[in-house]
Design a protein around this motif. Sequence first.
Motif, PDB file in Angstrom:
ATOM      1  N   GLU A  96      37.374  43.710  40.344  1.00 36.02           N
ATOM      2  CA  GLU A  96      37.385  43.069  39.209  1.00 36.02           C
ATOM      3  C   GLU A  96      37.348  43.590  37.775  1.00 36.02           C
ATOM      4  O   GLU A  96      37.388  43.701  36.631  1.00 36.02           O
ATOM      5  CB  GLU A  96      36.672  41.566  39.094  1.00 36.02           C
ATOM      6  CG  GLU A  96      37.540  41.198  39.906  1.00 36.02           C
ATOM      7  CD  GLU A  96      37.121  38.805  40.179  1.00 36.02           C
ATOM      8  OE1 GLU A  96      36.061  39.373  39.405  1.00 36.02           O
ATOM      9  OE2 GLU A  96      37.669  38.623  40.857  1.00 36.02           O
ATOM     10  N   LEU A  97      35.596  44.354  38.192  1.00 31.47           N
ATOM     11  CA  LEU A  97      35.094  45.071  37.405  1.00 31.47           C
ATOM     12  C   LEU A  97      35.463  45.906  36.610  1.00 31.47           C
ATOM     13  O   LEU A  97      35.867  46.450  36.159  1.00 31.47           O
ATOM     14  CB  LEU A  97      33.582  45.340  37.700  1.00 31.47           C
ATOM     15  CG  LEU A  97      33.153  46.267  36.545  1.00 31.47           C
ATOM     16  CD1 LEU A  97      32.521  45.851  35.010  1.00 31.47           C
ATOM     17  CD2 LEU A  97      31.649  46.831  37.462  1.00 31.47           C
ATOM     18  N   ASP A 127      38.921  47.254  28.897  1.00 33.65           N
ATOM     19  CA  ASP A 127      37.730  48.255  28.013  1.00 33.65           C
ATOM     20  C   ASP A 127      36.434  47.967  28.243  1.00 33.65           C
ATOM     21  O   ASP A 127      35.692  46.839  28.738  1.00 33.65           O
ATOM     22  CB  ASP A 127      38.452  47.335  26.720  1.00 33.65           C
ATOM     23  CG  ASP A 127      37.579  47.144  25.312  1.00 33.65           C
ATOM     24  OD1 ASP A 127      36.746  48.435  25.728  1.00 33.65           O
ATOM     25  OD2 ASP A 127      37.889  47.047  24.221  1.00 33.65           O
ATOM     26  N   THR A 128      35.661  49.147  28.663  1.00 35.39           N
ATOM     27  CA  THR A 128      34.504  49.307  29.172  1.00 35.39           C
ATOM     28  C   THR A 128      33.354  48.461  27.644  1.00 35.39           C
ATOM     29  O   THR A 128      32.773  47.955  27.984  1.00 35.39           O
ATOM     30  CB  THR A 128      34.056  50.461  29.392  1.00 35.39           C
ATOM     31  OG1 THR A 128      33.709  51.584  28.060  1.00 35.39           O
ATOM     32  CG2 THR A 128      34.291  51.290  30.787  1.00 35.39           C
ATOM     33  N   ALA A 129      34.237  48.352  26.531  1.00 33.44           N
ATOM     34  CA  ALA A 129      33.082  48.156  25.616  1.00 33.44           C
ATOM     35  C   ALA A 129      33.139  45.942  25.442  1.00 33.44           C
ATOM     36  O   ALA A 129      32.219  46.108  24.527  1.00 33.44           O
ATOM     37  CB  ALA A 129      32.844  48.632  24.115  1.00 33.44           C
ATOM     38  N   SER A 130      34.112  46.031  26.003  1.00 29.43           N
ATOM     39  CA  SER A 130      34.490  44.621  25.739  1.00 29.43           C
ATOM     40  C   SER A 130      33.673  43.589  27.000  1.00 29.43           C
ATOM     41  O   SER A 130      32.671  43.821  27.193  1.00 29.43           O
ATOM     42  CB  SER A 130      36.186  44.558  26.497  1.00 29.43           C
ATOM     43  OG  SER A 130      35.721  44.008  28.123  1.00 29.43           O
ATOM     44  N   GLU A 131      33.719  42.289  26.404  1.00 27.25           N
ATOM     45  CA  GLU A 131      33.263  40.811  26.472  1.00 27.25           C
ATOM     46  C   GLU A 131      33.532  41.080  28.464  1.00 27.25           C
ATOM     47  O   GLU A 131      32.945  40.258  29.229  1.00 27.25           O
ATOM     48  CB  GLU A 131      33.015  39.653  26.099  1.00 27.25           C
ATOM     49  CG  GLU A 131      32.811  38.732  26.570  1.00 27.25           C
ATOM     50  CD  GLU A 131      30.985  38.296  26.267  1.00 27.25           C
ATOM     51  OE1 GLU A 131      30.351  38.312  26.924  1.00 27.25           O
ATOM     52  OE2 GLU A 131      30.633  39.345  25.485  1.00 27.25           O
ATOM     53  N   GLU A 132      34.617  41.079  27.989  1.00 29.88           N
ATOM     54  CA  GLU A 132      35.545  40.698  29.985  1.00 29.88           C
ATOM     55  C   GLU A 132      34.582  41.764  31.255  1.00 29.88           C
ATOM     56  O   GLU A 132      34.522  41.520  31.576  1.00 29.88           O
ATOM     57  CB  GLU A 132      35.864  40.708  30.177  1.00 29.88           C
ATOM     58  CG  GLU A 132      36.901  40.788  31.318  1.00 29.88           C
ATOM     59  CD  GLU A 132      38.858  40.949  31.392  1.00 29.88           C
ATOM     60  OE1 GLU A 132      38.858  40.204  32.898  1.00 29.88           O
ATOM     61  OE2 GLU A 132      39.279  41.881  30.531  1.00 29.88           O
TER      62      GLU A 132
END
Length: 176
Positions: A90-91, A96-101
């Motif tokens: 899932e990761l 986008d590695t800068a996202s909240e997700e």
Amino acid sequence: MPKILQHAGGDVVEVILADHRWFEEALRELRDVESDRAAVLADLATVLIAHAEAEESKVYPQLRKKDAIDAEEVEHSEHEHDEGNEALLELMEVEDTASEEFSEKTHELSEALSHHLDEEERDVLNPARTDVSQEVRDDLGAQFAAERARLIESGAGSIENVRKLVAAAKKKQKSS
């Protein structure tokens, strides 16, 4: 960023613990917005998958054979590996590695991994220390290190391989 550890062998308990500490450092790096999160994640995926697969193929069967752990403990540990692989996938699928997700999925992986490391250190590695001879632990350490290195070289942490492992685990879970 923590450098990927290459183990020559030694006491399997110490080799596994060294990986566990490395995982914790990699997770700290993943939480750091200033780190190269994509590179850290790629390394973490590679080592995490290789580590778990080597434990399942080399370490758990021998500890079971030596009566250090029972079938239930093996099944539980393998189930936790499956959960960790799912959280890892899932990761990895977050673009986008800068996202909240990305931060949320990092937290989920961290929770699953921390839980597993704690249980494994208490319920698998402690019995290995007390119920298995140093000679066997050293032999297991060499087997584990060799298999882990082979899996790292084979690209075990690729997203395609992680997807395959997660799918196989889901299929196994449905049939049981």
